[in-house]
Scaffold this motif. Structure first.
Motif, PDB file in Angstrom:
ATOM      1  N   GLN A  94     -31.368  25.679   3.270  1.00 37.62           N
ATOM      2  CA  GLN A  94     -30.836  25.376   4.600  1.00 37.62           C
ATOM      3  C   GLN A  94     -29.369  24.961   4.550  1.00 37.62           C
ATOM      4  O   GLN A  94     -28.675  24.992   5.560  1.00 37.62           O
ATOM      5  CB  GLN A  94     -31.657  24.257   5.256  1.00 37.62           C
ATOM      6  N   SER A  95     -28.907  24.581   3.359  1.00 38.65           N
ATOM      7  CA  SER A  95     -27.518  24.140   3.206  1.00 38.65           C
ATOM      8  C   SER A  95     -26.534  25.249   3.550  1.00 38.65           C
ATOM      9  O   SER A  95     -25.366  24.987   3.842  1.00 38.65           O
ATOM     10  CB  SER A  95     -27.264  23.663   1.770  1.00 38.65           C
ATOM     11  N   LYS A  96     -26.981  26.515   3.514  1.00 42.57           N
ATOM     12  CA  LYS A  96     -26.102  27.631   3.870  1.00 42.57           C
ATOM     13  C   LYS A  96     -25.582  27.483   5.296  1.00 42.57           C
ATOM     14  O   LYS A  96     -24.466  27.902   5.610  1.00 42.57           O
ATOM     15  CB  LYS A  96     -26.841  28.955   3.721  1.00 42.57           C
ATOM     16  N   GLN A  97     -26.410  26.885   6.158  1.00 41.46           N
ATOM     17  CA  GLN A  97     -25.993  26.680   7.549  1.00 41.46           C
ATOM     18  C   GLN A  97     -24.776  25.761   7.619  1.00 41.46           C
ATOM     19  O   GLN A  97     -23.887  25.948   8.454  1.00 41.46           O
ATOM     20  CB  GLN A  97     -27.145  26.096   8.370  1.00 41.46           C
ATOM     21  N   LEU A  98     -24.742  24.760   6.733  1.00 39.72           N
ATOM     22  CA  LEU A  98     -23.617  23.828   6.706  1.00 39.72           C
ATOM     23  C   LEU A  98     -22.341  24.531   6.245  1.00 39.72           C
ATOM     24  O   LEU A  98     -21.270  24.352   6.831  1.00 39.72           O
ATOM     25  CB  LEU A  98     -23.928  22.655   5.764  1.00 39.72           C
ATOM     26  N   ARG A  99     -22.471  25.349   5.203  1.00 38.97           N
ATOM     27  CA  ARG A  99     -21.289  26.027   4.659  1.00 38.97           C
ATOM     28  C   ARG A  99     -20.666  26.965   5.692  1.00 38.97           C
ATOM     29  O   ARG A  99     -19.446  27.144   5.699  1.00 38.97           O
ATOM     30  CB  ARG A  99     -21.661  26.777   3.384  1.00 38.97           C
ATOM     31  N   ARG A 100     -21.494  27.568   6.530  1.00 36.95           N
ATOM     32  CA  ARG A 100     -20.957  28.440   7.581  1.00 36.95           C
ATOM     33  C   ARG A 100     -20.109  27.642   8.569  1.00 36.95           C
ATOM     34  O   ARG A 100     -19.226  28.186   9.232  1.00 36.95           O
ATOM     35  CB  ARG A 100     -22.095  29.131   8.327  1.00 36.95           C
ATOM     36  N   GLN A 101     -20.375  26.338   8.677  1.00 32.00           N
ATOM     37  CA  GLN A 101     -19.631  25.458   9.574  1.00 32.00           C
ATOM     38  C   GLN A 101     -18.511  24.721   8.827  1.00 32.00           C
ATOM     39  O   GLN A 101     -17.934  23.774   9.334  1.00 32.00           O
ATOM     40  CB  GLN A 101     -20.579  24.436  10.204  1.00 32.00           C
ATOM     41  N   HIS A 102     -18.225  25.181   7.599  1.00 32.39           N
ATOM     42  CA  HIS A 102     -17.184  24.564   6.756  1.00 32.39           C
ATOM     43  C   HIS A 102     -17.493  23.105   6.443  1.00 32.39           C
ATOM     44  O   HIS A 102     -16.612  22.248   6.423  1.00 32.39           O
ATOM     45  CB  HIS A 102     -15.807  24.685   7.420  1.00 32.39           C
ATOM     46  N   ILE A 103     -18.781  22.869   6.217  1.00 31.21           N
ATOM     47  CA  ILE A 103     -19.249  21.554   5.772  1.00 31.21           C
ATOM     48  C   ILE A 103     -19.878  21.733   4.395  1.00 31.21           C
ATOM     49  O   ILE A 103     -20.681  22.644   4.184  1.00 31.21           O
ATOM     50  CB  ILE A 103     -20.276  20.965   6.761  1.00 31.21           C
ATOM     51  N   ILE A 104     -19.503  20.869   3.455  1.00 26.70           N
ATOM     52  CA  ILE A 104     -19.958  21.020   2.081  1.00 26.70           C
ATOM     53  C   ILE A 104     -21.094  20.035   1.787  1.00 26.70           C
ATOM     54  O   ILE A 104     -20.936  18.825   1.969  1.00 26.70           O
ATOM     55  CB  ILE A 104     -18.802  20.774   1.084  1.00 26.70           C
ATOM     56  N   PRO A 105     -22.245  20.541   1.330  1.00 28.99           N
ATOM     57  CA  PRO A 105     -23.328  19.642   0.909  1.00 28.99           C
ATOM     58  C   PRO A 105     -22.961  18.964  -0.407  1.00 28.99           C
ATOM     59  O   PRO A 105     -22.282  19.547  -1.260  1.00 28.99           O
ATOM     60  CB  PRO A 105     -24.516  20.586   0.733  1.00 28.99           C
ATOM     61  N   ALA A 106     -23.403  17.734  -0.566  1.00 31.85           N
ATOM     62  CA  ALA A 106     -23.079  16.974  -1.772  1.00 31.85           C
ATOM     63  C   ALA A 106     -24.193  15.993  -2.069  1.00 31.85           C
ATOM     64  O   ALA A 106     -25.094  15.767  -1.248  1.00 31.85           O
ATOM     65  CB  ALA A 106     -21.748  16.246  -1.602  1.00 31.85           C
ATOM     66  N   THR A 107     -24.116  15.414  -3.266  1.00 28.68           N
ATOM     67  CA  THR A 107     -25.076  14.394  -3.689  1.00 28.68           C
ATOM     68  C   THR A 107     -24.308  13.233  -4.290  1.00 28.68           C
ATOM     69  O   THR A 107     -23.334  13.435  -5.021  1.00 28.68           O
ATOM     70  CB  THR A 107     -26.055  14.965  -4.741  1.00 28.68           C
ATOM     71  N   VAL A 108     -24.735  12.028  -3.983  1.00 29.05           N
ATOM     72  CA  VAL A 108     -24.123  10.838  -4.574  1.00 29.05           C
ATOM     73  C   VAL A 108     -25.207  10.072  -5.326  1.00 29.05           C
ATOM     74  O   VAL A 108     -26.316   9.894  -4.833  1.00 29.05           O
ATOM     75  CB  VAL A 108     -23.453   9.947  -3.497  1.00 29.05           C
ATOM     76  N   SER A 126     -15.594  33.789  -3.331  1.00 25.43           N
ATOM     77  CA  SER A 126     -14.527  33.184  -2.521  1.00 25.43           C
ATOM     78  C   SER A 126     -13.849  32.009  -3.207  1.00 25.43           C
ATOM     79  O   SER A 126     -12.743  31.628  -2.828  1.00 25.43           O
ATOM     80  CB  SER A 126     -15.101  32.708  -1.185  1.00 25.43           C
ATOM     81  N   ARG A 127     -14.507  31.417  -4.211  1.00 30.36           N
ATOM     82  CA  ARG A 127     -14.025  30.239  -4.929  1.00 30.36           C
ATOM     83  C   ARG A 127     -13.962  28.991  -4.047  1.00 30.36           C
ATOM     84  O   ARG A 127     -13.364  27.981  -4.418  1.00 30.36           O
ATOM     85  CB  ARG A 127     -12.642  30.488  -5.557  1.00 30.36           C
ATOM     86  N   VAL A 128     -14.586  29.036  -2.893  1.00 33.72           N
ATOM     87  CA  VAL A 128     -14.664  27.869  -2.024  1.00 33.72           C
ATOM     88  C   VAL A 128     -15.721  26.913  -2.570  1.00 33.72           C
ATOM     89  O   VAL A 128     -16.749  27.336  -3.105  1.00 33.72           O
ATOM     90  CB  VAL A 128     -15.022  28.304  -0.582  1.00 33.72           C
ATOM     91  N   LEU A 129     -15.474  25.615  -2.435  1.00 30.39           N
ATOM     92  CA  LEU A 129     -16.457  24.623  -2.871  1.00 30.39           C
ATOM     93  C   LEU A 129     -17.795  24.885  -2.184  1.00 30.39           C
ATOM     94  O   LEU A 129     -17.850  25.120  -0.973  1.00 30.39           O
ATOM     95  CB  LEU A 129     -15.977  23.216  -2.531  1.00 30.39           C
ATOM     96  N   SER A 130     -18.865  24.832  -2.963  1.00 33.20           N
ATOM     97  CA  SER A 130     -20.198  25.043  -2.395  1.00 33.20           C
ATOM     98  C   SER A 130     -21.096  23.823  -2.555  1.00 33.20           C
ATOM     99  O   SER A 130     -22.059  23.653  -1.807  1.00 33.20           O
ATOM    100  CB  SER A 130     -20.872  26.256  -3.041  1.00 33.20           C
ATOM    101  N   HIS A 131     -20.790  22.956  -3.534  1.00 32.53           N
ATOM    102  CA  HIS A 131     -21.562  21.718  -3.722  1.00 32.53           C
ATOM    103  C   HIS A 131     -20.791  20.782  -4.645  1.00 32.53           C
ATOM    104  O   HIS A 131     -20.094  21.238  -5.556  1.00 32.53           O
ATOM    105  CB  HIS A 131     -22.939  22.002  -4.328  1.00 32.53           C
TER     106      HIS A 131
END
Length: 224
Positions: A21-35, A89-94
């Motif tokens: 589901q994180s793909k939906q975030l990337r389409r909105q230029h939001i990067i999923p992450a973990t802390v 694309s070399r865009v951050l993905s996670h």
């Protein structure tokens, strides 16, 4: 300056979309992450792509970042621990953020950056070779340098070199990489290879001349 400390801040939000589901975030230029890390439970978060790229470009993996998760939350001291990019694309993905204990030393690698100009290389007397790109260090999180500079302005002749022992390291940082490790060196130009090529060309020319002479002799014998 190599050891200048700058303050970096990021604001994240809790993440509900996980897995595919994180793909939906990337389409909105939001990067999923973990802390995760010291005294915290692992948490899924999300950040603005543009802001994250900007901070990562300047902070890298060795600068502390004040990470806030949610509006009004207290900041946590973190390092960017792991980064994944889209292979095309070399865009951050996670991104993984690691919370650290400021009172506990940690081991990490620090990049070596060559500064200045090597006279021997500038004068075409030799070639500059960087043999080591990182060193391993141990220090408190706030004392870890973002990079270590190696001044190559003294490399003015062939075989002159810089070793780990020559690097200027802050007193509160312990270097774990062997002090005899080679960092950079002026090596001789590949004259021997050029000579070998010339010799091969001469040999090929001599063979061609011999073949021509033999062909002419054979032709003369047939005519006679």
């Amino acid at each position: 300056m190599a050891n200048e400390r700058k303050a970096y801040e990021l604001v994240a939000q809790p993440r509900e979309l996980i897995g595919k589901q994180s793909k939906q975030l990337r389409r909105q230029h939001i990067i999923p992450a973990t802390v995760y890390g010291h005294a915290v439970n692992a948490e899924s978060i999300q950040l603005d792509q543009k802001e994250l790229e900007r901070v990562y470009h300047h902070a890298g993996s060795n600068a502390l970042i004040d990470l806030k998760v949610g509006d009004g939350a207290a900041p946590r001291k973190v390092f960017i621990h792991n980064v994944q990019r889209d292979p095309v694309s070399r865009v951050l993905s996670h991104v993984d953020f690691m919370v650290v204990n400021l009172r506990e030393e940690m081991t990490t690698t620090v990049p070596i950056v060559l500064v200045g100009e090597a006279p021997a290389a500038e004068n075409k007397e030799g070639m500059l070779l960087q043999a080591l790109g990182h060193i391993q260090v141990k220090a408190l999180p706030a004392d870890i340098p973002s990079l270590v500079e190696a001044d190559i302005s003294g490399l003015d002749e062939v075989d002159k070199a810089i070793h780990v022992s020559d690097l200027v390291i802050p007193a509160n940082v312990t270097v774990l990489t062997g002090e005899d490790e080679l960092v950079a060196k002026i090596t001789a130009l590949r004259v021997e290879e050029e000579v070998e090529v010339e010799e091969e060309e001469r040999e090929e020319g001599a063979i061609e001349e011999a073949d021509e002479a033999a062909a002419q002799a054979a032709e003369g014998a047939e005519q006679s």
